[in-house]
Structure formats: C-alpha cells, structure tokens
Design a protein around this motif. Structure first.
Motif, PDB file in Angstrom:
ATOM      1  N   MET A   1       0.843  -1.173   0.000  1.00  0.00           N
ATOM      2  CA  MET A   1       0.000   0.000   0.000  1.00  0.00           C
ATOM      3  C   MET A   1       0.890   1.238   0.000  1.00  0.00           C
ATOM      4  SD  MET A   1      -3.119  -1.099   2.510  1.00  0.00           S
ATOM      5  CE  MET A   1      -4.388  -0.112   1.762  1.00  0.00           C
ATOM      6  N   ARG A   2       0.290   2.356  -0.284  1.00  0.00           N
ATOM      7  CA  ARG A   2       1.051   3.580  -0.451  1.00  0.00           C
ATOM      8  C   ARG A   2       0.474   4.707   0.405  1.00  0.00           C
ATOM      9  NH1 ARG A   2       1.603   7.323  -5.718  1.00  0.00           N
ATOM     10  NH2 ARG A   2      -0.612   7.496  -5.397  1.00  0.00           N
ATOM     11  N   ILE A   3       1.369   5.521   0.937  1.00  0.00           N
ATOM     12  CA  ILE A   3       1.002   6.736   1.658  1.00  0.00           C
ATOM     13  C   ILE A   3       1.740   7.869   0.962  1.00  0.00           C
ATOM     14  CG2 ILE A   3       1.085   7.964   3.868  1.00  0.00           C
ATOM     15  CD1 ILE A   3       1.357   5.121   5.175  1.00  0.00           C
ATOM     16  N   LEU A   4       1.038   8.946   0.672  1.00  0.00           N
ATOM     17  CA  LEU A   4       1.643  10.048  -0.070  1.00  0.00           C
ATOM     18  C   LEU A   4       1.295  11.388   0.572  1.00  0.00           C
ATOM     19  CD1 LEU A   4       3.173  10.982  -2.651  1.00  0.00           C
ATOM     20  CD2 LEU A   4       0.947  11.086  -3.766  1.00  0.00           C
ATOM     21  N   LEU A   5       2.323  12.196   0.793  1.00  0.00           N
ATOM     22  CA  LEU A   5       2.131  13.591   1.196  1.00  0.00           C
ATOM     23  C   LEU A   5       2.537  14.466   0.025  1.00  0.00           C
ATOM     24  CD1 LEU A   5       3.782  13.912   4.732  1.00  0.00           C
ATOM     25  CD2 LEU A   5       1.355  13.763   4.210  1.00  0.00           C
ATOM     26  N   LYS A   6       1.801  15.516  -0.199  1.00  0.00           N
ATOM     27  CA  LYS A   6       2.154  16.504  -1.212  1.00  0.00           C
ATOM     28  C   LYS A   6       1.852  17.863  -0.583  1.00  0.00           C
ATOM     29  CE  LYS A   6       1.270  17.704  -6.012  1.00  0.00           C
ATOM     30  NZ  LYS A   6       0.431  17.404  -7.190  1.00  0.00           N
ATOM     31  N   LEU A   7       2.930  18.567  -0.207  1.00  0.00           N
ATOM     32  CA  LEU A   7       2.787  19.818   0.528  1.00  0.00           C
ATOM     33  C   LEU A   7       3.480  20.959  -0.196  1.00  0.00           C
ATOM     34  CD1 LEU A   7       3.902  18.464   4.030  1.00  0.00           C
ATOM     35  CD2 LEU A   7       1.553  18.664   3.196  1.00  0.00           C
ATOM     36  N   GLU A   8       2.874  22.120  -0.154  1.00  0.00           N
ATOM     37  CA  GLU A   8       3.548  23.341  -0.588  1.00  0.00           C
ATOM     38  C   GLU A   8       4.071  24.017   0.666  1.00  0.00           C
ATOM     39  OE1 GLU A   8       1.323  25.888  -3.193  1.00  0.00           O
ATOM     40  OE2 GLU A   8       0.717  24.197  -4.463  1.00  0.00           O
ATOM     41  N   LYS A 123       5.884   3.368   0.295  1.00  0.00           N
ATOM     42  CA  LYS A 123       5.233   2.134  -0.145  1.00  0.00           C
ATOM     43  C   LYS A 123       5.579   1.094   0.907  1.00  0.00           C
ATOM     44  CE  LYS A 123       5.502   3.015  -5.074  1.00  0.00           C
ATOM     45  NZ  LYS A 123       6.113   2.563  -6.359  1.00  0.00           N
ATOM     46  N   MET A 124       4.537   0.464   1.456  1.00  0.00           N
ATOM     47  CA  MET A 124       4.789  -0.492   2.532  1.00  0.00           C
ATOM     48  C   MET A 124       3.844  -1.672   2.400  1.00  0.00           C
ATOM     49  SD  MET A 124       1.918  -0.060   4.598  1.00  0.00           S
ATOM     50  CE  MET A 124       2.518  -1.107   5.864  1.00  0.00           C
ATOM     51  N   GLY A 125       4.294  -2.782   2.935  1.00  0.00           N
ATOM     52  CA  GLY A 125       3.465  -3.976   2.979  1.00  0.00           C
ATOM     53  C   GLY A 125       3.865  -4.809   4.172  1.00  0.00           C
ATOM     54  N   THR A 130      -1.075  -5.802   6.610  1.00  0.00           N
ATOM     55  CA  THR A 130      -0.900  -4.547   5.874  1.00  0.00           C
ATOM     56  C   THR A 130      -1.941  -3.482   6.208  1.00  0.00           C
ATOM     57  OG1 THR A 130       0.324  -5.615   4.088  1.00  0.00           O
ATOM     58  CG2 THR A 130      -0.733  -3.510   3.570  1.00  0.00           C
ATOM     59  N   PRO A 131      -3.251  -3.777   6.214  1.00  0.00           N
ATOM     60  CA  PRO A 131      -4.219  -2.698   6.497  1.00  0.00           C
ATOM     61  C   PRO A 131      -4.017  -2.055   7.867  1.00  0.00           C
ATOM     62  CG  PRO A 131      -5.338  -4.617   5.602  1.00  0.00           C
ATOM     63  CD  PRO A 131      -3.915  -5.031   5.881  1.00  0.00           C
ATOM     64  N   PHE A 132      -3.651  -2.864   8.852  1.00  0.00           N
ATOM     65  CA  PHE A 132      -3.460  -2.335  10.209  1.00  0.00           C
ATOM     66  C   PHE A 132      -2.177  -1.504  10.304  1.00  0.00           C
ATOM     67  CE2 PHE A 132      -5.727  -6.378  10.418  1.00  0.00           C
ATOM     68  CZ  PHE A 132      -6.928  -5.934  10.947  1.00  0.00           C
ATOM     69  N   VAL A 133      -1.113  -2.031   9.730  1.00  0.00           N
ATOM     70  CA  VAL A 133       0.156  -1.306   9.729  1.00  0.00           C
ATOM     71  C   VAL A 133       0.024  -0.040   8.894  1.00  0.00           C
ATOM     72  CG1 VAL A 133       2.602  -1.417   9.125  1.00  0.00           C
ATOM     73  CG2 VAL A 133       1.486  -3.406  10.140  1.00  0.00           C
ATOM     74  N   TRP A 134      -0.664  -0.144   7.753  1.00  0.00           N
ATOM     75  CA  TRP A 134      -0.872   1.025   6.894  1.00  0.00           C
ATOM     76  C   TRP A 134      -1.563   2.132   7.673  1.00  0.00           C
ATOM     77  CZ3 TRP A 134      -5.096   3.888   5.531  1.00  0.00           C
ATOM     78  CH2 TRP A 134      -4.872   4.856   4.556  1.00  0.00           C
ATOM     79  N   ALA A 139      -1.356   7.483   9.948  1.00  0.00           N
ATOM     80  CA  ALA A 139      -1.522   8.445  11.045  1.00  0.00           C
ATOM     81  C   ALA A 139      -0.193   9.136  11.349  1.00  0.00           C
ATOM     82  CB  ALA A 139      -2.055   7.738  12.296  1.00  0.00           C
ATOM     83  N   PHE A 140       0.890   8.357  11.364  1.00  0.00           N
ATOM     84  CA  PHE A 140       2.208   8.949  11.598  1.00  0.00           C
ATOM     85  C   PHE A 140       2.559   9.930  10.475  1.00  0.00           C
ATOM     86  CE2 PHE A 140       6.863   8.873  11.075  1.00  0.00           C
ATOM     87  CZ  PHE A 140       7.210   9.438  12.289  1.00  0.00           C
ATOM     88  N   TRP A 141       2.221   9.616   9.234  1.00  0.00           N
ATOM     89  CA  TRP A 141       2.527  10.502   8.103  1.00  0.00           C
ATOM     90  C   TRP A 141       1.744  11.808   8.191  1.00  0.00           C
ATOM     91  CZ3 TRP A 141       6.290   7.458   7.328  1.00  0.00           C
ATOM     92  CH2 TRP A 141       7.154   7.611   6.255  1.00  0.00           C
ATOM     93  N   GLN A 142       0.551  11.793   8.780  1.00  0.00           N
ATOM     94  CA  GLN A 142      -0.208  13.032   8.957  1.00  0.00           C
ATOM     95  C   GLN A 142       0.489  13.929   9.975  1.00  0.00           C
ATOM     96  OE1 GLN A 142      -2.505  13.256   6.522  1.00  0.00           O
ATOM     97  NE2 GLN A 142      -1.637  11.214   6.234  1.00  0.00           N
ATOM     98  N   LYS A 143       1.005  13.322  11.039  1.00  0.00           N
ATOM     99  CA  LYS A 143       1.783  14.064  12.027  1.00  0.00           C
ATOM    100  C   LYS A 143       3.065  14.583  11.379  1.00  0.00           C
ATOM    101  CE  LYS A 143       5.143  14.224  15.165  1.00  0.00           C
ATOM    102  NZ  LYS A 143       6.265  14.941  14.586  1.00  0.00           N
ATOM    103  N   ARG A 144       3.644  13.758  10.508  1.00  0.00           N
ATOM    104  CA  ARG A 144       4.857  14.126   9.782  1.00  0.00           C
ATOM    105  C   ARG A 144       4.622  15.371   8.921  1.00  0.00           C
ATOM    106  NH1 ARG A 144       9.565  11.353   8.046  1.00  0.00           N
ATOM    107  NH2 ARG A 144      10.081  11.781   5.888  1.00  0.00           N
ATOM    108  N   ALA A 145       3.442  15.470   8.324  1.00  0.00           N
ATOM    109  CA  ALA A 145       3.107  16.644   7.503  1.00  0.00           C
ATOM    110  C   ALA A 145       3.155  17.922   8.348  1.00  0.00           C
ATOM    111  CB  ALA A 145       1.730  16.472   6.860  1.00  0.00           C
TER     112      ALA A 145
END
Length: 159
Positions: A1-8, A123-125, A130-134, A139-145
């Motif tokens: 699965m994929r997690i993506l941040l796109k920030l200006e 990209k992680m699996g 996977t769904p639980f780890v994703w 959530a961590f990536w949102q904090k990362r943003a």
C-alpha cells in the motif's frame, strides 16, 4: 500500500533539500511521537551517506520500543532545482519488522516565490497485517506533515 504527502512549503527548495540529508531533520519530523536513537558508535553522522547505512532504534513517545531500522539515505540532484532523497534501508526488528516492503522517497522541487513542493511517498506492505500497519503509518505521516511545515518555517526564519 502507499502513503503520499504533497505539501507546498514556504521555504526555499535548496534549504529543505539540504535539511533532508541530515539526521537531525529526520529526528525532528519524527518527534515527539517517535524518538529515534542512533545505534552506531559515535552516534548520528552530520549527513546520511550512501556508503554508510545507519542503524537506529525507534521508540513510541521515547518509551515503547517499536524496533530497529536501517536508514540508507541516497541523495540525488535531479536537475531543474529538484532533489530526491530515497531511503533504501529497511525495518530490522521489533514491530517495525512486520513490514516486508518498505520504500521511502522524498522529492523537493521549486515553486514560484521561493516556495517548495514537497512530495513524500512510502510504499509499505506487511502481508495480512498490511491494512493495520498502513493505518498506523498513515496516522504517523499526517503528524509528519505538520512537522514538515514546522521544519520549513524554521529553515525559512533561520535564513
């Protein structure tokens, strides 16, 4: 699965590209939710080096061990003001090791007015988990943003 941040981000691209090559920025955007400690003699290097993968320990809130990971930062100048940092490392032990796929890539590129487009993809699996780890990583990536916005503001103000 994929997690993506796109920030200006309101920060010059060159400053952010330089910061992404430094372990202190990695630790800043992980904290305080995750504390990252070096497991190498002499501690963290000044910059990630493709010739020297670096082992780290990650703890939730500095207390709960999440496991160890190898950080293998590979920096590339992509031209036209674009820069890439790819972590070719991998989780090694603990809860982190349930991830069997771990590909992390960050790209910064210039925007008008001295701003930066920051793209951060994981990209992680983890097999059946996977769904639980994703969800936890998402959530961590949102904090990362939020932390990336703070880091960009700090870099801009220190300039």
């Amino acid at each position: 699965m994929r997690i993506l941040l796109k920030l200006e981000l309101d920060c010059p691209t060159e400053l952010l590209a330089d910061a992404l090559q430094r372990p202190e920025a990695f630790r800043a955007v992980a904290g305080p939710l995750a504390e990252v400690r070096s497991l190498e003699p002499g501690g963290f290097p000044e910059r990630w080096s493709p010739d020297s993968p670096h082992r780290v320990e990650i703890r939730l809130l500095g207390v709960v061990p999440l496991g160890t990971q190898v950080v293998d930062g590979q920096y590339r100048d992509l031209g036209s003001g674009m820069h890439e940092l790819r972590d070719r490392g991998h989780p090694e032990s603990g809860l982190m090791a349930v991830m069997t796929t771990f590909e992390h890539r960050m790209v910064v590129s210039p925007l008008p007015g001295g701003r930066t487009l920051y793209r951060d993809q994981l990209k992680m699996g983890a097999g059946l988990l996977t769904p639980f780890v994703w969800f936890g990583m998402w959530a961590f990536w949102q904090k990362r943003a939020l932390s990336m916005r703070q880091l960009a503001a700090k870099l801009r103000d220190e300039r």
